[in-house]
Design a protein around this motif. Structure first.
Motif, mmCIF file in Angstrom:
data_model
loop_
_atom_site.group_PDB
_atom_site.id
_atom_site.type_symbol
_atom_site.label_atom_id
_atom_site.label_comp_id
_atom_site.label_asym_id
_atom_site.label_seq_id
_atom_site.Cartn_x
_atom_site.Cartn_y
_atom_site.Cartn_z
ATOM 1 N N ASP A 689 8.424 10.813 0.911
ATOM 2 C CA ASP A 689 7.635 11.129 -0.682
ATOM 3 C C ASP A 689 5.954 10.874 -0.262
ATOM 4 O O ASP A 689 5.951 10.269 0.263
ATOM 5 C CB ASP A 689 7.678 10.069 -1.037
ATOM 6 N N GLU A 690 5.959 12.915 0.698
ATOM 7 C CA GLU A 690 4.350 13.023 -0.031
ATOM 8 C C GLU A 690 3.375 11.233 0.107
ATOM 9 O O GLU A 690 2.201 11.650 0.412
ATOM 10 C CB GLU A 690 3.976 14.463 0.805
ATOM 11 N N ALA A 691 2.773 11.834 -1.721
ATOM 12 C CA ALA A 691 2.237 11.290 -2.037
ATOM 13 C C ALA A 691 2.693 9.903 -1.943
ATOM 14 O O ALA A 691 1.378 9.250 -1.554
ATOM 15 C CB ALA A 691 2.073 11.631 -3.427
ATOM 16 N N GLY A 692 3.561 9.482 -2.112
ATOM 17 C CA GLY A 692 3.769 7.362 -1.710
ATOM 18 C C GLY A 692 3.174 8.028 -0.028
ATOM 19 O O GLY A 692 3.016 6.495 0.459
ATOM 20 N N THR A 693 3.523 7.870 0.835
ATOM 21 C CA THR A 693 3.325 8.258 2.080
ATOM 22 C C THR A 693 2.121 8.261 2.468
ATOM 23 O O THR A 693 1.119 7.545 3.380
ATOM 24 C CB THR A 693 4.449 9.047 3.191
ATOM 25 N N ALA A 694 1.204 9.345 1.937
ATOM 26 C CA ALA A 694 -0.341 9.393 2.317
ATOM 27 C C ALA A 694 -0.661 8.545 0.831
ATOM 28 O O ALA A 694 -2.211 7.764 2.020
ATOM 29 C CB ALA A 694 -1.197 10.992 1.342
ATOM 30 N N ALA A 695 -0.110 7.480 0.464
ATOM 31 C CA ALA A 695 -0.863 5.891 -0.633
ATOM 32 C C ALA A 695 -0.953 5.265 -0.045
ATOM 33 O O ALA A 695 -2.393 4.036 0.088
ATOM 34 C CB ALA A 695 -0.336 6.862 -1.816
ATOM 35 N N GLN A 696 -0.249 5.326 0.918
ATOM 36 C CA GLN A 696 -0.278 3.372 1.789
ATOM 37 C C GLN A 696 -0.705 3.668 3.013
ATOM 38 O O GLN A 696 -0.087 4.193 3.646
ATOM 39 C CB GLN A 696 0.603 2.778 1.543
ATOM 40 N N PRO A 716 10.231 2.349 2.433
ATOM 41 C CA PRO A 716 9.388 2.547 1.343
ATOM 42 C C PRO A 716 7.778 1.507 2.085
ATOM 43 O O PRO A 716 6.864 2.494 2.154
ATOM 44 C CB PRO A 716 9.489 2.379 0.418
ATOM 45 N N SER A 717 8.035 0.655 2.905
ATOM 46 C CA SER A 717 6.926 0.042 3.488
ATOM 47 C C SER A 717 6.165 1.273 4.837
ATOM 48 O O SER A 717 4.765 1.010 4.852
ATOM 49 C CB SER A 717 7.245 -1.092 4.767
ATOM 50 N N ARG A 718 6.691 2.176 5.116
ATOM 51 C CA ARG A 718 6.016 3.099 6.081
ATOM 52 C C ARG A 718 4.839 4.019 5.805
ATOM 53 O O ARG A 718 5.022 3.852 3.916
ATOM 54 C CB ARG A 718 7.465 4.198 6.690
ATOM 55 N N GLY A 719 4.152 4.058 6.068
ATOM 56 C CA GLY A 719 2.807 4.698 5.722
ATOM 57 C C GLY A 719 1.774 5.697 6.531
ATOM 58 O O GLY A 719 2.662 5.892 7.751
ATOM 59 N N TRP A 720 0.828 6.252 6.240
ATOM 60 C CA TRP A 720 0.490 6.883 6.970
ATOM 61 C C TRP A 720 0.075 6.776 8.473
ATOM 62 O O TRP A 720 0.172 7.693 9.385
ATOM 63 C CB TRP A 720 -0.527 8.091 6.356
ATOM 64 N N ASP A 819 -5.998 8.894 -0.718
ATOM 65 C CA ASP A 819 -6.383 7.915 -0.436
ATOM 66 C C ASP A 819 -7.946 8.105 0.245
ATOM 67 O O ASP A 819 -7.816 8.857 1.674
ATOM 68 C CB ASP A 819 -5.674 7.068 0.015
ATOM 69 N N GLU A 820 -8.692 7.341 -0.002
ATOM 70 C CA GLU A 820 -9.858 7.833 1.501
ATOM 71 C C GLU A 820 -9.545 7.229 2.265
ATOM 72 O O GLU A 820 -10.374 8.030 3.573
ATOM 73 C CB GLU A 820 -11.098 7.039 0.262
ATOM 74 N N LEU A 821 -9.403 5.826 2.566
ATOM 75 C CA LEU A 821 -8.477 5.866 4.430
ATOM 76 C C LEU A 821 -8.173 7.266 4.690
ATOM 77 O O LEU A 821 -8.518 7.112 5.922
ATOM 78 C CB LEU A 821 -8.115 4.370 3.699
ATOM 79 N N PHE A 822 -7.555 7.332 3.955
ATOM 80 C CA PHE A 822 -6.703 8.957 4.559
ATOM 81 C C PHE A 822 -7.981 10.128 5.127
ATOM 82 O O PHE A 822 -7.707 10.645 6.160
ATOM 83 C CB PHE A 822 -5.112 8.794 3.706
#
Length: 881
Positions: A689-696, A716-720, A819-822
């Motif tokens: 899920d692009e949105a979920g990955t970019a959000a965390q 689901p714990s994986r992020g950008w 996300d700002e950090l992203f």
């Protein structure tokens, strides 16, 4: 249930001395410390605080409700069957406040126990800090963690439940009370509370103020209590117990789980009622959390807790509870704020978890567990998705339904088949007249006729009944054509036109609402069907998910489906491919999905649908044993050639494609897929899920060789931050381009037409605002509440056929906010020194599709995106070069 068991085991290990063994405290002393801190935790949740004063267990002369709660907690601790007694913790059937008396430890040493065998509350706080439970402060203690506080409070919650108990008499001892007051003070009185009526007063005294603006800890504590042995033993679910109790004793025999569920439901309904009273629920700045202050968040989380408690009831009300949530769903919306997405997703996941638990309880034999007859609510959840505007929440609903298996398919199978579009044709005299004189002429004539009828006292056109004459008319209505009639007709014209415009606007809003609901339903179908094929246990035959999927794919090959449905099917395939097939389960569903996805890729031309299908095929190609090395020859020896074969295949009436003609982002995704197949690490190069990955930010996981409980390729714990640097750059531009193309507040048919015009033909490229100059995007051109300065396509470069610029403003027109950090990290990836990227063999700062733009232009763009995400000025967001 797992969290409750872990906390229970941790506290038991603490009491047994396995934790903090260096502390010189016996097992009985540790038990008394935990019991005393449990009572303090329960008292702290009444005021929704992590801090509790020592005098919270002291009776006062002014607050009768607090006195009843204090008596109940102290009686719970002092009773022979209390937590320190032989009956163990969590007994719900003991009388609340069985005996309460007090005596002060006037010596102040705090190292002694009283004659009843209980320690002073200050000494308990001191030992609790040494055992890592609390932090000692001046006149009280503060709990380190809210989850631990909720669990400790749940151990004393049985004393607050109005359950039927026998009367108990405690004799007054001579010279000294048998039960010591924990906070000090003289002996005052001995209370005996044995009836259900008195304990109901205790329940009201505790939960009425606590649930007025509850925190998450109180709801969590009530869920923990429903899992305790005492609550489960007190739930009268057997027919024999209900028959023995009698109808007249039904109130006294209410099980604790029913009481907790009703308390949570009442609090949730009060929060829903508060939504319509903004003055009562107005947020006070700096006071409390979102759950305390926002009634919408409070209602969502209380409903989630009620569902959790209800799942362990002997007669669950799961379906009726979800129906109640669905009836209030439209009121639980916000205009331009995404803060409700997180509690909504949590509630949706809770509906799925409790639904699957009920399905398991129905299948258990009666010898293992009592059979329940509750219905799951997947059909209600599917209907709820028609009302939900958030893309992320709807996708979470699709995931829950897709994981429901046979239960979910049986509930919604009548709604999954593709509909046959039938052209609608209606005839009316007015439409025929409009075709002759034109829309403007027909509208003018209609207004004149209605004004004339209104002035003559004949009522509005189409009413079929006469109305009263105008108030300012003197005498009988005049004949048509006279001066007075014409004057009255002109006077009524403005009113009639305004009324007609209001009716047209209302009809347009209703039509748009229905169109959006139908469009969301179609997208839900496309998401859910591949997921149900993966989760169902049935074989391919009639009236199964396999049949529905075949019907959709047949329609896609011959008649075609819209781009939005292509994207939804591709996302459904990718989500189904993320599940690793265990060795004990046949690979029938996996083979069918793999074949259908490869066939769909041949007839799909939209770049994002092809990218998602490429991810799905890559996950299905990975071997079950990731420790298996890549073979030198045969199948799997050349991943690049296999990926090229997937992408170059086309339909029967289309020429064979070439990889260099693919969309630049699809080519980059193909390179990431090749790395995933070579390294056997799809979690570093792919996403679900692009949105979920970019959000965390995400966290690293262990080796894929170790099977985990969820059994997913990409958890689901994986992020950008866990992606390869090149994959991070690809994910960022995929998100930007998706935001430019999808769901910009247009009507579904307008958005579909715009998308079809932008991506017509197989030769697909990227807009110049992504490859040459990103200045026209202007991501900070409007913030929340501001009017957008330009419509889509107004800022595009000359000759651009995409018509995407500018970037949609923050609000309902923008589906996803980065996300700002992203955004800051994307800007940092353009620096000259990038040690992390060099370790991953990435030596170019710009991606292949960004070579025609400058690094400075890309830096400016991501600075503006970071400023947009943080609602800050550009100078504050831009780091020094």
């Amino acid at each position: 249930m797992l969290r409750y068991d872990m906390l229970d085991a941790w506290v038991q290990a603490l009491v047994d001395g396995h934790l903090y063994p260096e502390q010189p405290l016996s097992r009985a002393g540790r038990r008394r410390v935990v019991d005393c801190l449990s009572a303090l935790a329960c008292a702290a949740l009444r005021t929704n605080s992590t801090y509790v004063a020592y005098d919270a267990l002291t009776r006062t002369s002014r607050d009768d409700e607090k006195n009843r709660v204090v008596d109940a907690l102290l009686g719970y601790l002092a009773g022979p069957s209390g937590p320190s007694g032989p009956a163990g913790a969590g007994r719900a059937a003991r009388p609340a406040g069985r005996a309460v008396a007090s005596r002060a430890d006037a010596s102040g040493q705090g190292a002694r126990t009283n004659p009843a065998g209980h320690i002073d509350v200050r000494l308990a706080g001191s030992w609790g800090s040494r055992l890592g439970l609390v932090e000692v402060q001046d006149q009280g203690v503060r709990f380190h963690h809210s989850v631990l506080q909720a669990y400790l409070a749940s151990r004393c919650m049985g004393a607050l439940m109005p359950v039927r108990t026998a009367a108990v008499s405690v004799p007054r001892p001579v010279g000294m009370a048998a039960v010591s007051r924990y906070a000090g003070g003289p002996v005052e009185e001995l209370l005996i509370l044995s009836s259900a009526t008195e304990t109901e007063d205790v329940t009201d005294a505790y939960f009425t103020p606590a649930l007025r603006r509850p925190g998450r800890e109180l709801a969590m504590s009530m869920v923990f209590y429903s899992r305790s042995r005492g609550a489960l033993e007190g739930c009268h679910g057997r027919e024999a117990d209900r028959a023995a109790s009698g109808a007249d004793c039904e109130r006294e025999h209410r099980c604790p789980i029913s009481i907790v569920r009703d308390l949570l439901l009442d609090a949730a309904r009060q929060a829903v009622d508060e939504i319509s009273r903004p003055s009562d629920g107005a947020r006070r700045p700096g006071s409390g959390s979102d759950m305390e202050q926002d009634p919408k968040i409070r209602a969502l989380e209380l409903y989630s807790a009620a569902l959790d408690v209800d799942s362990f009831h002997h007669e669950p009300l799961h379906h009726s509870l979800v129906e109640e949530i669905e009836s209030h769903w439209e009121s639980l919306q916000t205009y331009n704020d995404m803060k409700l997405d997180t509690p909504k997703k949590a509630l949706v996941r809770r509906i799925g978890v409790t639904g699957r638990l009920l399905a398991v309880r129905r299948l258990l034999p009666p010898s293992a567990a009592e059979r329940v007859h509750a219905r799951t609510a997947y059909d209600v959840l599917f209907a709820m998705a028609r009302k939900e505007p958030s893309h992320g929440v709807r996708f979470a609903m699709a995931q829950v339904i897709g994981e429901g298996g046979d239960e979910a398919f049986d509930a919604i199978k009548d709604q999954l088949a593709p509909a046959r579009p039938a052209p609608a044709f209606t005839f009316s005299a007015f439409s025929a007249f409009s075709a002759v004189v034109g829309p403007a002429g027909a509208e003018a004539v209609a207004v004149d006729i209605e004004a004339l009828a209104y002035s003559l006292g004949l009522g509005r056109a189409g009413d079929g009944a006469a109305s009263a004459t105008l108030p300012d008319s003197d005498g009988p209505p005049s004949a048509p054509g006279t001066t007075r009639t014409e004057r009255l007709a002109r006077k009524c014209r403005a009113e009639i036109i305004q009324k007609r415009q209001e009716d047209e606007e209302a009809a347009e809003r209703e039509e748009r609402r229905e169109a959006e609901a139908d469009w969301r339903s179609e997208i839900m179908k496309a998401w859910v069907v591949p997921m149900l094929v993966q989760s169902c246990t049935r074989t391919p035959h009639e009236d199964t998910p396999y049949t529905v999927l075949s019907q959709w794919m047949e329609r896609h090959r011959h008649d075609g489906i819209g781009i939005a449905q292509e994207v939804a099917f591709a996302q459904g395939f990718r989500h189904a491919a993320n599940h690793r097939t265990p060795s004990t389960k046949p690979a029938r569903a996996r083979n069918v999905l793999n074949t259908q996805a490869a066939e769909m890729l041949k007839h799909t031309r939209y770049w994002y649908a092809r990218l998602a299908l490429l991810h799905a095929l890559t996950l299905w190609t990975l071997p079950d044993d990731v420790a298996q090395k890549q073979p030198r020859r045969g199948r799997g020896a050349n991943p690049a050639r296999e990926i090229r074969q997937w992408l170059e295949q086309r339909g029967e009436h289309t020429r064979k494609g070439r990889l260099r003609d693919e969309h630049p982002l699809v080519r980059a995704a193909a390179r990431m897929a090749r790395y995933a197949l070579q390294t056997r690490r799809p979690d570093r190069f792919l996403w679900i899920d692009e949105a979920g990955t970019a959000a965390q930010i995400g966290s690293e996981t262990g080796s894929l060789r170790e099977r985990r409980m969820h059994d997913l390729w990409i958890p689901p714990s994986r992020g950008w931050s866990t992606l390869d640097p090149a994959a991070q750059q690809l994910l960022a531009d995929v998100m930007v381009l998706l935001t430019l193309t999808e769901e910009r507040g247009d009507r579904p048919q307008d958005a579909r037409r715009h998308l079809e015009a932008a991506y017509s033909g197989w030769q697909q490229g990227m807009p110049p605002c992504m490859t040459v100059d990103r200045t026209p995007l202007s991501p900070r051109q409007a913030l929340v509440g501001e009017t957008p300065r330009a419509l889509p396509g107004s800022d595009c470069a000359d000759g651009c056929r995409f018509r995407f610029c500018p970037y949609p403003p923050k609000g309902p027109q923008c589906r996803t906010e980065l996300d700002e950090l992203f955004c800051i990290h994307q800007r940092q990836m353009l620096d000259r020194l990038q040690f992390q990227a060099w370790q991953a063999c990435r030596f170019r700062r710009r991606a292949p599709w960004q070579l025609d733009t400058t690094v400075a232009n890309l830096r400016t763009f991501w600075n503006e995106m970071a400023a947009r995400a943080g609602n800050r000025a550009l100078e504050e967001a831009a780091p020094p070069d």
